[in-house]
Design an enzyme around this catalytic site. Sequence first.
Site, PDB file in Angstrom:
ATOM      1  CB  THR A  93      -0.898   0.015   1.249  1.00 14.33           C
ATOM      2  OG1 THR A  93      -1.631  -1.206   1.289  1.00 14.33           O
ATOM      3  CG2 THR A  93      -1.865   1.187   1.234  1.00 14.33           C
ATOM      4  NE  ARG A 135      -8.741  -7.771   2.699  1.00 14.92           N
ATOM      5  CZ  ARG A 135      -7.753  -6.882   2.854  1.00 14.92           C
ATOM      6  NH1 ARG A 135      -7.112  -6.432   1.800  1.00 14.92           N
ATOM      7  NH2 ARG A 135      -7.411  -6.472   4.038  1.00 14.92           N
ATOM      8  CG  ASP A 194      -7.287   0.156   5.408  1.00 16.86           C
ATOM      9  OD1 ASP A 194      -6.717  -0.823   4.911  1.00 16.86           O
ATOM     10  OD2 ASP A 194      -6.678   1.156   5.845  1.00 16.86           O
ATOM     11  N   GLY A 233      -1.950  -1.176   6.485  1.00 13.80           N
ATOM     12  CA  GLY A 233      -1.952  -2.205   7.514  1.00 13.80           C
ATOM     13  C   GLY A 233      -3.028  -3.242   7.271  1.00 13.80           C
ATOM     14  N   GLY A 275      -6.234  -4.313   6.903  1.00 12.66           N
ATOM     15  CA  GLY A 275      -7.390  -3.506   6.546  1.00 12.66           C
ATOM     16  C   GLY A 275      -8.634  -3.732   7.366  1.00 12.66           C
TER      17      GLY A 275
END
Lengths: 133, 185
Positions: A1, A29, A32, A53, A55
């Site tokens: 990310t 899936r 966040d 991190g 999510g």
Amino acid sequence: TVGCVALDKAGNLAAGTSTGGMTNKKYGRVGDAPIIGAGTYCNNQTAGVSCTGWGEFYIRNVVAKTISDLMEYKGLSLAEASKIAIDKVDKMGGNGGLIALDKQGNMTMPFNTEGMYRGAITADGKIEVSIYK
Amino acid sequence: KKYVMVIHGGAGTILKKNMSAEKEAAYIAVLTQALQAGYAEIKAGKTSLDAVEATIRVLENDPHFNAGKGAVFTHDGRNELDAAIMDGKTLMAGAVAGVTTIKNPISAARAVMEKSEHVMLVGAGADLFAKEVGLEIVDPKYFWTKERWEGLQKAIKEDSTKAVLDHGSKKSELFGVKNLDYKFG
């Protein structure tokens, strides 16, 4: 990310996050990063936030918006609000980190993993880049 | 100090003892390049949105990071990308999720914010929207990298039922998510 928060000459904040998700994930899936309020949030009155991190924990804790809310409703500083949010993720068993910047040019980059690729640049162009704890 | 931009390239099990000097230098170089790209926008008087988009595009175009070109693989061997952007002045926001053909998903998120009446678009619809607004569309093969592909094969071999976090820890395993003790992005 990856993520970025910026403050322009007009005093406006913006935040963005982009990710490839989790290796071996199934069923469409989504974490966040694209969820406004969870992994990404921005408000000129408070701060811009981008998270990275696990999510599911960031979604359930609405981490990015929580930081903004703590600043808006409780008057906490950016660093205080960010610490509370990341500590809550940690207590629930999640991990990762975040970057945040407020309108005054204060920034914070807390994380609870061994490292986080991160960097910042000051108004006069000085670059800081770090990887490890 | 007054900061004008902060960035991250992911958190996780990143230990100096596991990092080669060359790889560390490459990460630092790209993070620096990304900061310079965004700073150039700010210095030119452009908006913070322009700076965020320019910065994240640099990171998306680099295979070291789990976004864009460096995206990890799903169980089915696909790259599904997500991105979001938000404007602090107007509280407008845009996001895309599960897209597979947009070279720079952050630009698609911005297009959703500025060129649609929606906040989030997902999957094939989001890919189509990006194409219709003129964003760069690529063959999904563009996102294939050897390191990520091998990472998927390793993950499947160790336990095909579990997704792998960039951010794993022993604690993570208690919640049913596999930790391979290294970072994928």
